[in-house]
Design a protein around this motif. Structure first.
Motif, PDB file in Angstrom:
ATOM      1  N   ASP A 146       0.759  -1.391  -0.074  1.00 53.34           N
ATOM      2  CA  ASP A 146      -0.050  -0.049   0.079  1.00 53.34           C
ATOM      3  C   ASP A 146       0.752   1.333  -0.020  1.00 53.34           C
ATOM      4  N   ASP A 147       2.097   1.128   0.536  1.00 53.49           N
ATOM      5  CA  ASP A 147       2.884   2.205   0.823  1.00 53.49           C
ATOM      6  C   ASP A 147       3.294   2.633  -0.788  1.00 53.49           C
ATOM      7  N   LEU A 148       3.756   1.530  -1.188  1.00 54.83           N
ATOM      8  CA  LEU A 148       4.432   1.514  -2.572  1.00 54.83           C
ATOM      9  C   LEU A 148       3.283   2.147  -3.460  1.00 54.83           C
ATOM     10  N   GLN A 149       2.274   1.754  -3.412  1.00 50.96           N
ATOM     11  CA  GLN A 149       1.090   2.211  -4.222  1.00 50.96           C
ATOM     12  C   GLN A 149       0.959   3.487  -4.227  1.00 50.96           C
ATOM     13  N   ASN A 150       0.942   4.062  -2.928  1.00 51.55           N
ATOM     14  CA  ASN A 150       0.623   5.550  -2.929  1.00 51.55           C
ATOM     15  C   ASN A 150       1.936   6.309  -3.287  1.00 51.55           C
ATOM     16  N   ARG A 151       3.152   5.981  -3.017  1.00 48.26           N
ATOM     17  CA  ARG A 151       4.220   6.669  -3.535  1.00 48.26           C
ATOM     18  C   ARG A 151       4.220   6.407  -5.238  1.00 48.26           C
ATOM     19  N   LEU A 152       4.030   5.495  -5.762  1.00 48.76           N
ATOM     20  CA  LEU A 152       4.052   5.469  -7.182  1.00 48.76           C
ATOM     21  C   LEU A 152       2.774   5.462  -8.080  1.00 48.76           C
ATOM     22  N   GLY A 153       1.856   5.484  -7.433  1.00 52.56           N
ATOM     23  CA  GLY A 153       0.296   5.380  -8.055  1.00 52.56           C
ATOM     24  C   GLY A 153       0.491   6.388  -9.108  1.00 52.56           C
ATOM     25  N   ASP A 154       0.816   7.819  -8.942  1.00 53.87           N
ATOM     26  CA  ASP A 154       0.532   8.872 -10.039  1.00 53.87           C
ATOM     27  C   ASP A 154       1.542   8.439 -11.163  1.00 53.87           C
ATOM     28  N   MET A 155       2.694   7.718 -11.028  1.00 56.44           N
ATOM     29  CA  MET A 155       3.430   7.637 -12.163  1.00 56.44           C
ATOM     30  C   MET A 155       3.165   6.488 -12.993  1.00 56.44           C
ATOM     31  N   MET A 156       1.844   5.912 -12.688  1.00 48.52           N
ATOM     32  CA  MET A 156       1.541   4.858 -13.564  1.00 48.52           C
ATOM     33  C   MET A 156       0.733   5.522 -14.568  1.00 48.52           C
ATOM     34  N   GLN A 157       0.493   6.492 -14.687  1.00 47.19           N
ATOM     35  CA  GLN A 157      -0.254   7.251 -15.544  1.00 47.19           C
ATOM     36  C   GLN A 157       0.288   7.225 -16.948  1.00 47.19           C
ATOM     37  N   PRO A 158      -0.279   6.887 -18.016  1.00 44.66           N
ATOM     38  CA  PRO A 158      -0.012   6.521 -19.554  1.00 44.66           C
ATOM     39  C   PRO A 158       1.387   7.559 -19.998  1.00 44.66           C
ATOM     40  N   GLU A 159       1.214   8.891 -19.503  1.00 41.71           N
ATOM     41  CA  GLU A 159       2.256   9.683 -20.060  1.00 41.71           C
ATOM     42  C   GLU A 159       3.598   9.547 -19.512  1.00 41.71           C
ATOM     43  N   ARG A 160       3.570   8.988 -18.284  1.00 43.75           N
ATOM     44  CA  ARG A 160       4.947   8.923 -17.281  1.00 43.75           C
ATOM     45  C   ARG A 160       5.775   8.299 -17.968  1.00 43.75           C
ATOM     46  N   PRO A 161       7.091   8.689 -17.862  1.00 42.48           N
ATOM     47  CA  PRO A 161       8.148   7.875 -18.564  1.00 42.48           C
ATOM     48  C   PRO A 161       8.659   6.717 -17.848  1.00 42.48           C
ATOM     49  N   TYR A 162       8.456   6.610 -16.666  1.00 38.05           N
ATOM     50  CA  TYR A 162       8.936   5.363 -15.832  1.00 38.05           C
ATOM     51  C   TYR A 162       7.814   4.527 -15.196  1.00 38.05           C
ATOM     52  N   ARG A 163       6.537   4.566 -15.962  1.00 35.33           N
ATOM     53  CA  ARG A 163       5.262   3.821 -15.404  1.00 35.33           C
ATOM     54  C   ARG A 163       5.676   2.269 -15.482  1.00 35.33           C
ATOM     55  N   LEU A 164       6.354   1.830 -16.351  1.00 32.54           N
ATOM     56  CA  LEU A 164       6.495   0.453 -16.240  1.00 32.54           C
ATOM     57  C   LEU A 164       7.264   0.048 -15.426  1.00 32.54           C
ATOM     58  N   LEU A 165       8.190   0.666 -15.022  1.00 30.30           N
ATOM     59  CA  LEU A 165       9.078   0.378 -13.843  1.00 30.30           C
ATOM     60  C   LEU A 165       8.400   0.383 -12.431  1.00 30.30           C
ATOM     61  N   ALA A 166       7.359   1.387 -12.494  1.00 27.07           N
ATOM     62  CA  ALA A 166       6.522   1.527 -11.089  1.00 27.07           C
ATOM     63  C   ALA A 166       5.972   0.470 -11.131  1.00 27.07           C
ATOM     64  N   MET A 167       5.182   0.056 -12.321  1.00 28.92           N
ATOM     65  CA  MET A 167       4.232  -1.178 -12.347  1.00 28.92           C
ATOM     66  C   MET A 167       5.325  -2.493 -11.710  1.00 28.92           C
ATOM     67  N   GLU A 168       6.371  -2.595 -12.333  1.00 28.75           N
ATOM     68  CA  GLU A 168       7.125  -3.760 -12.114  1.00 28.75           C
ATOM     69  C   GLU A 168       7.361  -3.795 -10.344  1.00 28.75           C
ATOM     70  N   VAL A 169       7.740  -2.735 -10.018  1.00 30.92           N
ATOM     71  CA  VAL A 169       8.052  -2.710  -8.472  1.00 30.92           C
ATOM     72  C   VAL A 169       6.735  -3.152  -7.727  1.00 30.92           C
ATOM     73  N   ILE A 170       5.659  -2.778  -8.126  1.00 25.50           N
ATOM     74  CA  ILE A 170       4.172  -3.242  -7.582  1.00 25.50           C
ATOM     75  C   ILE A 170       4.124  -4.546  -7.598  1.00 25.50           C
TER      76      ILE A 170
END
Length: 288
Positions: A146-170
């Motif tokens: 849940d902490d990771l989701q809160n920290r990285l959630g905004d980064m998973m939007q389609p236009e964000r450059p590191y969204r795939l890495l954020a998804m991988e961490v989750i």
């Protein structure tokens, strides 16, 4: 007679101009002086900023040389000064380097703190997102999903450059928690993402899905016989014990068989490899 009227008209016109000059002349002159002074001040400010940026650049790269020479304490002190004195670009880069030094020293909590500080300091979204991913990876063991989701959630939007890495961490955290269903869902989303095609992150995600399938099939075989009969037959692969399963070792085996993967972490597919490859570009672009 006409000459007299003309002379009178000229005198009246001169008097009018003199009144206007006395009324507005000082304001016009003051405005012109102010423009000249402002232009000179702007030029002076730009020159000072350029000189300061060059000085910070020299100090930053001198600190990197200290790191290469294994003078880590001196390097950390200089990076601390830069982070306190520089503008956002070099201050953020200095914080990123301090985070890397903390990781080398085994202090994940401090490293995460420095990466978060860098993320708040960067003025560019891409660099800020990179720092937040590194912070999440540094504190991967301590943070809940849940902490990771809160920290990285905004980064998973389609236009964000590191969204795939954020998804991988989750996804990796879900796997680490034993939530195989969520991990499988997250990894499949990465593997099927059009932006991930032909990228290592997609290969890692697909390999992780295959590993999860093996685990789930193995668990089904350990279930009562009537349940196991409903499951598809397992491929001829070594038995997997969930209690001692090592994701990195399995992916290394896949690497040996296919030559297509490069995995360094036993807990998480190698997002760190991509992050480290971006550090050179970050150092070139982080100037203000």
């Amino acid at each position: 007679m006409a000459d007299i009227f003309h002379e009178v008209e000229e005198e009246l016109r001169k008097d009018k101009y003199n009144v206007l000059l006395r009324t507005w002349g000082p304001w016009v002159l003051g405005g012109a002086i102010a423009i000249v002074v402002a232009a000179a001040a702007w030029q002076g400010w730009e020159y000072w900023q350029t000189q300061r940026s060059h000085a910070m650049s020299d100090r930053y790269f001198a600190a990197l040389e200290m790191i290469e020479e294994d003078r880590l304490t001196d390097a950390d002190l200089e990076l601390q000064r830069i982070s306190e004195e520089a503008t956002s670009g070099y201050a953020a880069l200095a914080l990123m380097q301090r985070g890397e030094l903390a990781l080398q020293g085994g202090d994940a909590a401090t490293a995460g703190y420095f990466f978060e500080q860098a993320a708040d300091t960067f003025s560019t979204t891409s660099f800020s997102d990179l720092a937040r991913v590194k912070a999440a990876m540094a504190q991967f063991e301590e943070l809940s999903i849940d902490d990771l989701q809160n920290r990285l959630g905004d980064m998973m939007q389609p236009e964000r450059p590191y969204r795939l890495l954020a998804m991988e961490v989750i996804a990796a955290k879900a796997f680490d928690n034993g939530d195989l269903e969520r991990a499988r869902t997250e990894y499949e989303a990465i593997a099927n993402d059009l932006d991930a095609l032909a990228l290592p992150v997609a290969q890692r995600a697909q390999a992780a899905v295959e590993v999860i399938d093996r685990l789930q099939q193995q668990a089904a075989l350990d279930a009562p016989e009537d349940t196991a009969l409903e499951m598809p037959a397992l491929p001829e692969t070594p038995d997997v014990d969930p209690a001692t399963f090592n994701l990195g070792a399995v992916l290394d085996q896949v690497d040996e068989e296919t030559g297509a993967l490069d995995v360094d972490s036993p807990q998480m597919p190698d997002a760190a490899g991509i992050l480290d490859s971006n550090d050179t570009d970050t150092a070139e672009d982080g100037q203000d």
